[in-house]
Design an enzyme around this catalytic site. Structure first.
Site, PDB file in Angstrom:
ATOM      1  N   PHE A   1       0.850  -1.179   0.000  1.00 16.78           N
ATOM      2  CA  PHE A   1       0.000   0.000   0.000  1.00 16.78           C
ATOM      3  C   PHE A   1       0.891   1.235   0.000  1.00 16.78           C
ATOM      4  CE2 PHE A   1      -4.712  -0.118   1.366  1.00 16.78           C
ATOM      5  CZ  PHE A   1      -5.002  -1.097   0.416  1.00 16.78           C
TER       6      PHE A   1
ATOM      7  N   GLN B   1      -8.787  13.778   4.331  1.00 17.68           N
ATOM      8  CA  GLN B   1      -8.173  12.963   3.281  1.00 17.68           C
ATOM      9  C   GLN B   1      -9.141  12.790   2.114  1.00 17.68           C
ATOM     10  OE1 GLN B   1      -7.128   8.498   3.622  1.00 17.68           O
ATOM     11  NE2 GLN B   1      -5.162   9.577   3.598  1.00 17.68           N
TER      12      GLN B   1
ATOM     13  N   HIS C   1      -9.517  10.584  -0.933  1.00 14.54           N
ATOM     14  CA  HIS C   1      -8.996   9.357  -1.533  1.00 14.54           C
ATOM     15  C   HIS C   1      -8.779   9.621  -3.013  1.00 14.54           C
ATOM     16  CE1 HIS C   1      -8.553   5.183  -2.694  1.00 14.54           C
ATOM     17  NE2 HIS C   1      -8.547   4.829  -1.422  1.00 14.54           N
TER      18      HIS C   1
ATOM     19  N   LEU D   1     -15.957   4.320  -3.468  1.00 15.75           N
ATOM     20  CA  LEU D   1     -14.546   3.977  -3.289  1.00 15.75           C
ATOM     21  C   LEU D   1     -14.044   2.973  -4.320  1.00 15.75           C
ATOM     22  CD1 LEU D   1     -11.976   4.186  -1.548  1.00 15.75           C
ATOM     23  CD2 LEU D   1     -12.879   2.292  -0.174  1.00 15.75           C
TER      24      LEU D   1
ATOM     25  N   GLU E   1      -7.581   1.279  -2.781  1.00 11.01           N
ATOM     26  CA  GLU E   1      -6.149   1.375  -3.040  1.00 11.01           C
ATOM     27  C   GLU E   1      -5.551   0.016  -3.376  1.00 11.01           C
ATOM     28  OE1 GLU E   1      -2.167   3.028  -0.711  1.00 11.01           O
ATOM     29  OE2 GLU E   1      -4.133   3.895  -0.288  1.00 11.01           O
TER      30      GLU E   1
ATOM     31  N   ARG F   1      -1.492   9.105  -0.207  1.00 13.60           N
ATOM     32  CA  ARG F   1      -2.778   9.480  -0.800  1.00 13.60           C
ATOM     33  C   ARG F   1      -2.886  10.972  -1.101  1.00 13.60           C
ATOM     34  NH1 ARG F   1      -7.068   5.631   2.538  1.00 13.60           N
ATOM     35  NH2 ARG F   1      -6.537   3.706   1.422  1.00 13.60           N
TER      36      ARG F   1
ATOM     37  N   HIS G   1     -12.885  11.324   1.885  1.00 13.98           N
ATOM     38  CA  HIS G   1     -12.812   9.953   2.371  1.00 13.98           C
ATOM     39  C   HIS G   1     -12.690   9.829   3.887  1.00 13.98           C
ATOM     40  CE1 HIS G   1     -11.948   5.702   2.213  1.00 13.98           C
ATOM     41  NE2 HIS G   1     -10.689   5.840   2.626  1.00 13.98           N
TER      42      HIS G   1
ATOM     43  N   ARG H   1      -3.387   9.992   6.322  1.00 15.68           N
ATOM     44  CA  ARG H   1      -3.437   8.608   6.788  1.00 15.68           C
ATOM     45  C   ARG H   1      -2.906   7.662   5.728  1.00 15.68           C
ATOM     46  NH1 ARG H   1      -6.952   4.540   5.983  1.00 15.68           N
ATOM     47  NH2 ARG H   1      -8.506   5.871   4.978  1.00 15.68           N
TER      48      ARG H   1
END
Length: 542
Positions: A118, A230, A232, A246, A249, A280, A344, A378
């Protein structure tokens, strides 16, 4: 108010996502534990929608120290270091709990929990169950909850906290019929999730309305870093009613690449080392910049392409994405997805200690309701770990509270009844207020910010906060309360964004020149409460 309207318990947990359910499981057995949720336990909230995975150090070549460093760097060094240490050290233990309780994660041929790469992480440490990780976790947690000594109050909306002096003594709620329910507790845990629904395009479920932030603020708790939202990088852009949904990721973790409409793999311009697996905030700004500069698709996005991967890998590792896009008429095995940033996660929240105590006695917070763990950005996979680590801690420490007689000042109930009377006599459709709020936040307090835009957003928010919201019946009173919470949460975001005079992580001020990097910023947390607001100043090492 009748006796049947009063519930007296030891620990009250507000919210039924991953953090709330884990807190209730931990508190069970210490005394009467009540979990109250405006949805159905395990069905609402964002944990069940989380697709990508859960970060935990499980391999010899990885370490908690490296996970700690990655999290601080990804969070632009705004994280609370003590909270991050707890996160990285205890996430493997909480993963053990899930496996012991029956969660089915993907395993390798050597019988180890599978882990994928990730963004912003030096090792593949994201454990997963295909791209249904959050759903698998929630099914396991709810099964464990059902066997615990916990009373569940479902489809009951908490509308405010109750206090006995400075101490939080429970909450007041409305059931599905609009009747008042008083919840008295020795300890109260806010696990209400985030509030990204204040934006027009969001991954959040309908329950992500910022209720915990708003209720905590009204009660007098301090919140930190509320400007850190955040976005996304990859949300769906069409069809219209699917905007913001969504696109995990995990797609990029499995090898998906981003291209603009010219076919250019543009991340090499923005982060040539990490490319699509940059953090991100970087990827979201890169995509937004490509679109703004005319290199976006006809639907206003960019392409996310996995057609170079094998059909087997897509079908086994990304089944939800495959199914979702087939419904849109797109076969991701043979054609690219179109994606764009979407609101997000809120990294800020109620200020907490390692014991999940807020600045108000007897009030605890965990999960997305709490700030400090994730910093200014994050890392994907840290949120699901956060729900379990700090959900467990909140339940544990809240359960240790001394049992006492809870006094409720009737004036607090009277004020709520007067609030309901105003709603029943109101004239403004709450849905229209919500829509105008979301559009103002999206246009003026999004990925790129400046003072003029933020003040424009606040002008709209302040006007909407004065709107005489209308409840067509007592059953709609909760809707009006939720819209008020959304307006207050949006106000906290914009005020905090104006307080921070720098660009950092997810907070990009395009009107402020910056001569330092995040590791050497002279600023710490923003803080905002009813009686004070500002930003921490700190010395910068030479």
């Amino acid at each position: 108010m009748h006796a049947d309207d009063v519930v007296d318990c030891h620990v009250l947990v507000i919210g039924s996502g991953g953090a709330g359910v884990r807190a209730a499981i931990e508190a069970a057995g210490s005394g009467d534990t009540v979990l109250v949720t405006k949805t159905i336990a395990g069905k609402g909230g964002c944990t069940t929608m989380a697709e990508g995975g859960y970060n935990a150090v499980l391999r010899k070549d990885d370490s908690c120290e490296i996970h700690y460093e990655d999290t601080l760097k990804g969070g632009a060094y705004l994280n609370d270091p003590e909270l991050v240490k707890i996160l990285v050290q205890e996430s493997p233990l909480r993963m053990d709990d899930l496996i012991r309780w029956g969660a089915v994660f993907d395993f390798t041929d050597t019988c180890e929990i599978a882990q994928r790469a990730f963004g912003g992480q030096r090792f593949p440490r994201t454990c997963y169950a295909g791209d249904r990780t959050g759903h698998e976790m929630m099914m396991t947690l709810v099964e464990q909850l059902d066997s615990a000594d916990v009373t569940k109050l479902q489809e009951v909306t908490v509308i405010d906290l109750l206090k006995d002096g400075d101490r939080v003594s429970g909450a007041i709620a409305l059931d599905e019929n609009g009747s008042i329910v008083v919840l008295k507790a020795d300890s109260t845990i806010l696990a209400t999730g985030g509030g990204a629904r204040v934006y027009d395009v969001s991954t959040n479920s309908s329950s992500g309305t910022g209720d915990g932030f708003a209720m905590g603020y009204r009660a007098g708790a301090e919140l930190i870093d509320m400007e850190m939202i955040q976005f996304h990088p990859t949300g769906a852009v069409y069809p219209y009613d699917a905007r913001g949904r969504l696109i995990t990721e995990a797609v990029r973790g499995e090898g998906g690449v981003l291209k603009n409409r010219l076919g250019e793999r543009f991340m090499k311009k923005y982060d040539p080392d990490r490319m699509e697996l940059s953090t991100r905030d970087v990827v979201a700004r890169a995509i937004a910049t490509e679109i703004a500069n005319g290199r976006g698709t006809r639907h206003g996005g960019v392409y996310l392409d996995v057609t170079h991967l094998s059909r087997e890998q897509i079908e086994t590792r990304l089944p939800v994405m495959l199914e979702q896009f087939l419904k849109f008429g797109v076969d991701i095995r043979t054609e690219p997805m179109e994606v764009a940033p979407t609101a997000h996660h809120i990294m800020g929240g109620l200020k907490i200690t390692p014991e999940c105590k807020t600045t108000l006695p007897s009030l605890f917070a965990c999960g997305e309701s709490a700030g400090g763990v994730q910093g200014a950005n994050r890392l994907g996979g840290n949120a699901l770990a956060d729900t379990q680590v700090f959900g467990k801690r909140a339940g544990e420490f809240a359960a240790r509270a001394e049992k006492r007689v809870k006094k409720i000042d009737p004036a607090q109930i009277t004020r709520q009844e007067e609030r309901f009377d105003r709603f029943l006599a109101g004239t403004k459709n709450p849905a229209a207020v919500r829509t105008e709020l979301q559009q103002a936040m999206w246009n003026c307090a999004g990925i790129f910010r400046d003072e003029a835009g933020l003040r424009n957003a606040l002008t709209v928010i302040n006007r909407l906060m004065q709107a005489p919201l209308k409840a067509v019946s007592v059953k709609n009173l909760a809707d009006c309360c939720i819209v008020e919470n959304m307006c207050l949460t949006a106000s906290l975001i914009c005020h905090s964004a104006l307080i921070r005079p720098e660009s950092r992580g997810a907070h990009m001020r395009i009107d402020i020149a910056q001569e330092w990097d995040a590791a050497h910023s002279p600023y710490g947390h923003t803080f905002i409460a009813k009686n004070r607001e500002g930003i921490e100043k700190r010395k910068v090492a030479a």
